[in-house]
Design a protein around this motif. Sequence first.
Motif, PDB file in Angstrom:
ATOM      1  N   GLN A 126       6.523  -5.261 -14.471  1.00 56.90           N
ATOM      2  CA  GLN A 126       7.403  -6.101 -13.669  1.00 56.90           C
ATOM      3  C   GLN A 126       8.841  -6.118 -14.164  1.00 56.90           C
ATOM      4  N   SER A 170       2.769   1.585  -5.642  1.00 59.47           N
ATOM      5  CA  SER A 170       4.042   1.144  -5.078  1.00 59.47           C
ATOM      6  C   SER A 170       4.813   2.289  -4.415  1.00 59.47           C
ATOM      7  N   ALA A 213       9.069  -3.811   1.553  1.00 62.26           N
ATOM      8  CA  ALA A 213      10.352  -3.103   1.543  1.00 62.26           C
ATOM      9  C   ALA A 213      10.299  -1.778   0.790  1.00 62.26           C
ATOM     10  N   ASP A 265       9.534  -1.363  -2.253  1.00 62.45           N
ATOM     11  CA  ASP A 265      10.018  -1.538  -3.624  1.00 62.45           C
ATOM     12  C   ASP A 265       9.024  -0.965  -4.632  1.00 62.45           C
ATOM     13  N   THR A 266       9.549  -0.555  -5.789  1.00 67.03           N
ATOM     14  CA  THR A 266       8.723  -0.078  -6.894  1.00 67.03           C
ATOM     15  C   THR A 266       9.243  -0.668  -8.203  1.00 67.03           C
ATOM     16  N   ALA A 316      13.125  -1.948 -12.013  1.00 67.78           N
ATOM     17  CA  ALA A 316      12.808  -3.362 -12.247  1.00 67.78           C
ATOM     18  C   ALA A 316      14.008  -4.081 -12.867  1.00 67.78           C
ATOM     19  N   ASN A 374      11.720 -10.710 -11.193  1.00 70.86           N
ATOM     20  CA  ASN A 374      11.213  -9.371 -11.475  1.00 70.86           C
ATOM     21  C   ASN A 374      10.442  -8.804 -10.287  1.00 70.86           C
ATOM     22  N   PHE A 375       9.805  -7.675 -10.492  1.00 73.00           N
ATOM     23  CA  PHE A 375       9.005  -7.017  -9.468  1.00 73.00           C
ATOM     24  C   PHE A 375       7.734  -7.827  -9.248  1.00 73.00           C
ATOM     25  N   GLY A 404       7.248  -7.017  -3.909  1.00 77.89           N
ATOM     26  CA  GLY A 404       8.486  -6.387  -4.323  1.00 77.89           C
ATOM     27  C   GLY A 404       9.449  -7.352  -4.980  1.00 77.89           C
ATOM     28  N   TYR A 405      10.729  -7.244  -4.597  1.00 76.54           N
ATOM     29  CA  TYR A 405      11.772  -8.043  -5.248  1.00 76.54           C
ATOM     30  C   TYR A 405      12.228  -9.239  -4.415  1.00 76.54           C
ATOM     31  N   GLU A 406      11.546  -9.524  -3.331  1.00 73.05           N
ATOM     32  CA  GLU A 406      11.970 -10.620  -2.472  1.00 73.05           C
ATOM     33  C   GLU A 406      11.687 -11.989  -3.089  1.00 73.05           C
ATOM     34  N   TYR A 416      19.633  -7.327  -8.999  1.00 74.73           N
ATOM     35  CA  TYR A 416      19.005  -6.029  -9.238  1.00 74.73           C
ATOM     36  C   TYR A 416      19.978  -4.866  -9.089  1.00 74.73           C
TER      37      TYR A 416
END
Length: 467
Positions: free
Chosen positions: A44, A63, A71, A73-74, A78, A424-425, A430-432, A442
């Motif tokens: 993360q 991911s 989205a 995200d991966t 991070a 974090n992830f 994801g990052y939302e 980020y």
Amino acid sequence: MANDASAVSDTRSPQSLADPFTPAADSSLWRKNFLLGAATASYQIEGAVAEDGRLPSIWDTFSATPGKVLAGDTGAVACDHYHRWQEDVDMLAGLGLEGYRLSIAWPRVMGAAGAPNRKGLDFYKRLLARLKEKGITTFVTLYHWDLPQHLEDRGGWLNRDTAYRFADYADLMSRELAGSVDAWATLNEPWCSAYLGYGNGHHAPGLADGRFATQAMHHLLLAHGLAVPVLRANDPASQKGIVANMGRGTANSDSAADQRAAHLFEVQHNAWILDPLLKGAYPRDLFELWPGTEPLVLDGDLQTIAAPLDFLGVNYYFRTNLASDGAHGFTEVPPEGVERTQMGWEVHPDGLRDLLTGFRKTYANLPPIYITENGMASDDKVTDGHVDDTQRIAFLKRHLAAVDQAIKAGVDVRGYFLWSLMDNFEWAFGYERRFGVVHVDYATQKRTIKRSAELVAKFLRERKLLT
């Protein structure tokens, strides 16, 4: 309640403090030996997924699969903690946090043939040494979901051999890091690894079969049981435990059917893990709920799983309200008009207290407990250089009060870790969703300490003065 703690002197007594976070004057949290820290997990925050010999994990694969993570995200970058770890440790220490719970990325420290990856090991050695220099208690989780992909290619947690490979990994880490870890946790949230990873496919590796879930769980718990004596032999001065996410189930009515539904929810969320660990047997009700999913259990497995623990880590976030599904299971009935977080989870601190006091009654050999994760997600924004996360502040105060109530009821709770140190992830989201007490931009990797972290730091300064 006032929202400006700046007007409160750090030298005043706790009885006079009236900011929106400070625990009550008679709270157990004022004890000097009650550990207050923050937690993170390797995938993360670390990034650097292809650097210095790190191998792919199941979360790299998952991911990168279209449609699996919000989205697209991966964790490839991070929080870039792999490169910014010194800054992050200094930030942790600057807040006065007394403990740090981190996880080790298995794919970063071992090659496919089991040989140590020195560059990966050196990263954790430097990190742990810096934490020790700062006087921070170290809780290290060996497995926080990032299984090496090469092991998943051979069946992952459906393959009994993975439990033995985990014991090899635990052996390597406890030999290399002996003396720098205060507490080892073998696994983080095996319920999520087994059920979300193999039962409904929401998490990596994305498989969905009830029989897979129970077999994966058995091998996860076997891995834990095999690792505990190895950790004891290699690093005897440290504590050894496991971290489990606990779910509070409440009944939608007083009917026997709804009461049974709530019971079955807690069986599959809590007893599925705690009964084999603390009673040496799986709960029979589990297979009433999921008939035909009994795992293959070999002679001696349950004795291995029930290795004595020095502590139990409890992760808690919300409760679930249940009704009977009219058959042999349950259905969720979300209550209306309740406070919810960005995740849609109900804010219900009483659930944490009720779980802790219930475990004390159910398990005669319940070990000391640390709340290893508790926190909430909110859509935090930086405004004029500040993040005023008022909902989180109230959330933390109420949940810490619930912990205090459990302690006063006789539960041996020794510490609490905020989830998370920084945004974090957040796995499939994801990052939302932002869980941190420190905001992360980020795009620039700028860290901004949120109001919640400022108030926690203020409390710790006050406690230090008084104790």
